[in-house]
Scaffold this active site. Structure first.
Site, short mmCIF file in Angstrom:
data_model
loop_
_atom_site.label_atom_id
_atom_site.label_comp_id
_atom_site.label_asym_id
_atom_site.label_seq_id
_atom_site.Cartn_x
_atom_site.Cartn_y
_atom_site.Cartn_z
N SER A 54 0.31 0.68 -7.79
CA SER A 54 -0.25 1.18 -6.75
C SER A 54 0.79 1.15 -5.50
CB SER A 54 -1.41 0.78 -6.30
OG SER A 54 -2.55 1.26 -7.16
N GLY A 55 0.54 1.70 -4.37
CA GLY A 55 1.42 1.59 -3.08
C GLY A 55 2.39 2.78 -3.01
N HIS A 56 2.70 3.65 -4.19
CA HIS A 56 3.50 4.89 -4.03
C HIS A 56 2.87 6.10 -4.03
CE1 HIS A 56 6.40 1.85 -5.41
NE2 HIS A 56 5.52 1.53 -6.66
N HIS A 219 10.32 -0.34 -4.54
CA HIS A 219 9.57 -1.94 -4.53
C HIS A 219 10.13 -2.86 -3.55
CE1 HIS A 219 8.73 -0.40 -8.33
NE2 HIS A 219 7.77 -0.56 -8.33
#
Length: 333
Positions: A54-56, A219
């Site tokens: 997650s985070g994208h 990242h």
């Protein structure tokens, strides 16, 4: 750290609960951390599964729906989904025609998707094929990969392979489209700032006010070099030179040009960058046949962008134009 969160340890679960509330056309299993299109499994159709840390966002859950993915497995922030997640997603979309795993080339992702595919085949007899996306020309190896990273081509591949699956093509045919898109795509990115992982609470890396990182990973992995901040025209040239040379792209090629925002860059600047990229392509005799501009593969709140070029043929163009209905990508319906 200023973020709209409650508990850093529960960010992913809370976001999935919000996705479920916002998109009733999806089945969101917060406990197993999978996102599935509501009508899956679709009889006679190859199932498409992708996932990653997650985070994208909107990658990958935002691309679940008609014409793209059948399921997505969001891991923890910048962390691969675990095999149990991938197995659950694979089972949820298996309609008997096989399942295609779309995997970005990061060591944890590749290992866990491979493990899940082996278990699915052994336990249920599901035919699973995998396509690994590795379109980033910036570096050969990084903190997370052996070989090139998978970045912007992932969205394009999911769209075109999703359209092929929607047409009822067999697993081998859908996998061939996915492989072709990957082979015909090249990407590179730039970061103007770092991002902050909620559980960490401080920037992943430090960039001076007058510095930028060319070839950054999604990242926060280091790129090719750290250089002084430059005008957009010069940044575009730094990104485009290695992209054009790598395939290589040639005069007369027709391409899909994707300028992606990393999460902290406004559309105003992304369109400005697209204009600079278009000038460079025009100078090389390369025609922009299709385009995509926006924050589709982000790195939390990182400022910066990436450029992806995919060389098109008639079939790939038709698959790109085919109807799609997902939370993040929608046309033709």
């Amino acid at each position: 750290m200023k973020k709209l969160i409650n508990d850093p340890a529960e960010v992913v679960d809370a976001a999935l609960a919000g996705m479920a509330a916002a998109h009733p056309e999806l089945r969101v299993d917060v406990k197993q951390q999978i996102v599935v299109r509501a009508d899956a499994p679709v009889a006679g159709k190859v199932g498409l599964v992708s996932g990653g840390g997650s985070g994208h966002e909107p990658l990958h859950g935002g691309f679940v729906g008609l014409g793209m993915l059948d399921a997505a497995c969001p891991g923890e922030i910048f962390t691969s989904p675990v095999p149990d997640q991938i197995l659950a997603a694979t089972a949820a979309v298996d309609a008997g025609a096989g399942v295609l795993h779309i995997v970005k080339n990061y060591t944890g992702d590749v290992m866990n998707f491979d493990m899940a595919a082996e278990i699915a085949t052994a336990e249920t007899g599901t035919e699973v094929r995998s396509v690994v996306v590795n379109d980033d020309v910036a570096v050969q190896d990084s903190l997370y990969t052996a070989g090139r990273r998978g970045v912007g081509a992932t969205v394009i591949l999911e769209k075109m392979a999703g359209a092929a699956a929607e047409q009822g093509r067999p697993l081998a045919g859908v996998a061939e489209i996915a492989t072709r898109v990957n082979e015909q795509s090249r990407s590179m990115g730039v970061a103007l700032t770092s991002c902050t992982v909620p559980a960490v609470g401080h920037p992943t890396f430090e960039l001076g006010e007058d510095e930028m990182e060319i070839g950054i990973g999604i990242h926060g992995e280091p790129g090719r070099r750290r250089v002084p901040l430059a005008p957009a025209r010069e940044i575009a040239a730094m990104l485009m030179e290695p992209i054009l040379a790598d395939l290589p792209f040639a005069q007369g090629d027709r391409v899909l040009c994707f300028v992606n925002g990393m999460g902290g860059t406004p559309l105003l600047e992304l369109y400005l960058m697209f204009d600079e990229v278009a000038r460079i392509l025009h100078g090389h005799g390369v025609t922009i046949e299709r385009s995509l501009v926006g924050p589709y593969i982000t790195a939390l709140e990182m400022a910066g962008c990436s450029v992806t070029l995919t060389r098109l043929d008639e079939e790939l163009t038709t698959l790109w134009d085919a109807p799609v209905r997902t939370p993040a990508l929608r046309w033709g319906i």
